[in-house]
Design a protein around this motif. Structure first.
Motif, short mmCIF file in Angstrom:
data_model
loop_
_atom_site.label_atom_id
_atom_site.label_comp_id
_atom_site.label_asym_id
_atom_site.label_seq_id
_atom_site.Cartn_x
_atom_site.Cartn_y
_atom_site.Cartn_z
N GLU A 20 -1.55 -5.63 10.66
CA GLU A 20 -2.03 -4.09 10.51
C GLU A 20 -2.76 -3.50 11.09
OE1 GLU A 20 -4.00 -3.87 5.97
OE2 GLU A 20 -5.51 -4.64 8.06
N PHE A 21 -2.92 -2.68 11.92
CA PHE A 21 -3.86 -1.79 12.61
C PHE A 21 -4.35 -0.56 11.33
CE2 PHE A 21 -0.32 -2.78 14.86
CZ PHE A 21 -0.96 -3.16 16.10
N LYS A 22 -6.20 -0.61 12.06
CA LYS A 22 -7.09 0.14 11.44
C LYS A 22 -7.30 1.01 11.94
CE LYS A 22 -9.99 -0.04 7.20
NZ LYS A 22 -10.28 -0.60 6.15
N ASP A 23 -7.75 2.01 11.22
CA ASP A 23 -8.54 2.88 12.42
C ASP A 23 -10.05 3.21 12.44
OD1 ASP A 23 -9.98 4.97 13.96
OD2 ASP A 23 -8.69 6.44 12.95
N GLU A 24 -10.45 2.29 12.64
CA GLU A 24 -12.59 1.76 12.28
C GLU A 24 -12.64 3.37 11.99
OE1 GLU A 24 -13.94 -0.27 15.19
OE2 GLU A 24 -12.79 -1.92 14.70
N GLN A 25 -12.45 4.11 11.89
CA GLN A 25 -13.61 5.44 12.15
C GLN A 25 -12.90 6.65 10.34
OE1 GLN A 25 -12.69 8.12 15.15
NE2 GLN A 25 -13.36 7.08 16.22
N SER A 26 -12.20 5.97 10.43
CA SER A 26 -11.18 5.81 8.83
C SER A 26 -12.67 5.39 7.45
CB SER A 26 -9.62 5.48 8.03
OG SER A 26 -9.74 3.94 8.56
N GLY A 27 -13.43 4.12 7.30
CA GLY A 27 -14.43 4.10 6.97
C GLY A 27 -13.62 3.60 5.88
N ASP A 28 -14.41 3.12 4.57
CA ASP A 28 -13.96 2.13 4.08
C ASP A 28 -12.14 2.57 3.05
OD1 ASP A 28 -15.53 0.55 5.19
OD2 ASP A 28 -16.93 1.23 3.20
N ALA A 29 -11.76 3.51 3.51
CA ALA A 29 -10.94 3.10 2.79
C ALA A 29 -9.57 2.73 2.93
CB ALA A 29 -9.93 4.36 2.71
N GLY A 30 -8.87 2.32 3.91
CA GLY A 30 -8.01 1.03 3.98
C GLY A 30 -7.09 0.74 2.73
N THR A 31 -6.68 1.86 1.99
CA THR A 31 -5.38 1.48 1.06
C THR A 31 -4.31 1.57 1.25
OG1 THR A 31 -5.64 3.49 0.20
CG2 THR A 31 -7.62 2.21 -0.83
N ALA A 32 -3.12 1.56 0.95
CA ALA A 32 -2.20 1.16 1.59
C ALA A 32 -1.86 2.54 1.74
CB ALA A 32 -1.28 0.59 0.52
N ALA A 33 -2.21 3.67 1.10
CA ALA A 33 -1.88 5.25 0.95
C ALA A 33 -3.19 5.85 1.53
CB ALA A 33 -2.62 5.89 -0.04
N ASP A 34 -3.60 5.03 3.04
CA ASP A 34 -4.39 5.75 4.05
C ASP A 34 -3.61 6.02 5.08
OD1 ASP A 34 -6.40 6.22 5.39
OD2 ASP A 34 -8.07 4.67 5.12
N PRO A 35 -3.96 7.14 5.43
CA PRO A 35 -2.97 7.23 6.63
C PRO A 35 -3.65 6.88 8.14
CG PRO A 35 -4.39 9.71 6.45
CD PRO A 35 -4.16 8.37 5.02
N HIS A 36 -4.87 6.43 8.26
CA HIS A 36 -5.64 5.72 9.74
C HIS A 36 -5.15 4.04 9.40
CE1 HIS A 36 -7.63 8.75 10.15
NE2 HIS A 36 -7.80 9.17 8.84
N VAL A 37 -4.20 3.90 8.60
CA VAL A 37 -3.30 2.25 8.42
C VAL A 37 -1.82 2.17 8.22
CG1 VAL A 37 -3.61 0.10 6.94
CG2 VAL A 37 -5.49 2.15 6.73
N ARG A 38 -1.86 1.07 9.58
CA ARG A 38 -0.18 1.47 9.74
C ARG A 38 0.22 -0.28 10.03
NH1 ARG A 38 -1.39 2.52 14.72
NH2 ARG A 38 -0.57 0.92 16.47
N TYR A 39 1.19 -0.27 9.59
CA TYR A 39 2.20 -1.39 9.69
C TYR A 39 2.57 -2.30 10.36
CZ TYR A 39 -1.05 -1.94 5.78
OH TYR A 39 -2.38 -2.11 4.49
N GLU A 40 2.80 -2.74 11.82
CA GLU A 40 4.22 -3.08 11.92
C GLU A 40 4.56 -4.63 12.33
OE1 GLU A 40 3.30 -1.38 16.31
OE2 GLU A 40 3.32 0.51 15.62
N LEU A 41 5.55 -4.96 12.91
CA LEU A 41 6.13 -5.99 13.16
C LEU A 41 5.94 -5.68 14.58
CD1 LEU A 41 9.65 -6.34 11.41
CD2 LEU A 41 7.88 -7.60 10.65
N ALA A 42 5.61 -7.96 14.83
CA ALA A 42 5.15 -7.96 16.63
C ALA A 42 6.44 -7.36 17.32
CB ALA A 42 5.30 -9.54 16.72
N ASP A 43 7.47 -7.07 16.60
CA ASP A 43 9.23 -6.35 18.09
C ASP A 43 8.44 -4.88 17.92
OD1 ASP A 43 9.93 -5.19 15.69
OD2 ASP A 43 11.70 -6.73 16.07
#
Length: 65
Positions: A20-43
């Motif tokens: 899970e990658f989270k843009d720290e500038q996005s504040g405390d939002a951190g929800t699944a719908a937050d465009p500042h959070v993305r998810y990836e596999l190791a590949d």
């Protein structure tokens, strides 16, 4: 930017690590719908979060946590 890793499994019981990658500038939002959070596999494959399930954009892989 911060990140965390957590385990997931597919329907066959194979283990994966989701990052899970989270843009720290996005504040405390951190929800699944937050465009500042993305998810990836190791590949590098991007994942879409749906509650506790994650899937690749093409739907070929679905993971649960």
């Amino acid at each position: 930017m911060s990140f965390r890793q957590f385990p997931a499994t597919d329907a066959n019981g194979d283990d994966y690590v989701i990052i899970e990658f989270k843009d720290e500038q996005s504040g405390d939002a951190g929800t699944a719908a937050d465009p500042h959070v993305r998810y990836e596999l190791a590949d590098g494959r991007r994942l879409v979060r749906d509650g506790r399930a994650f899937r690749t954009s093409g739907g070929e892989l679905t993971l649960s946590t």
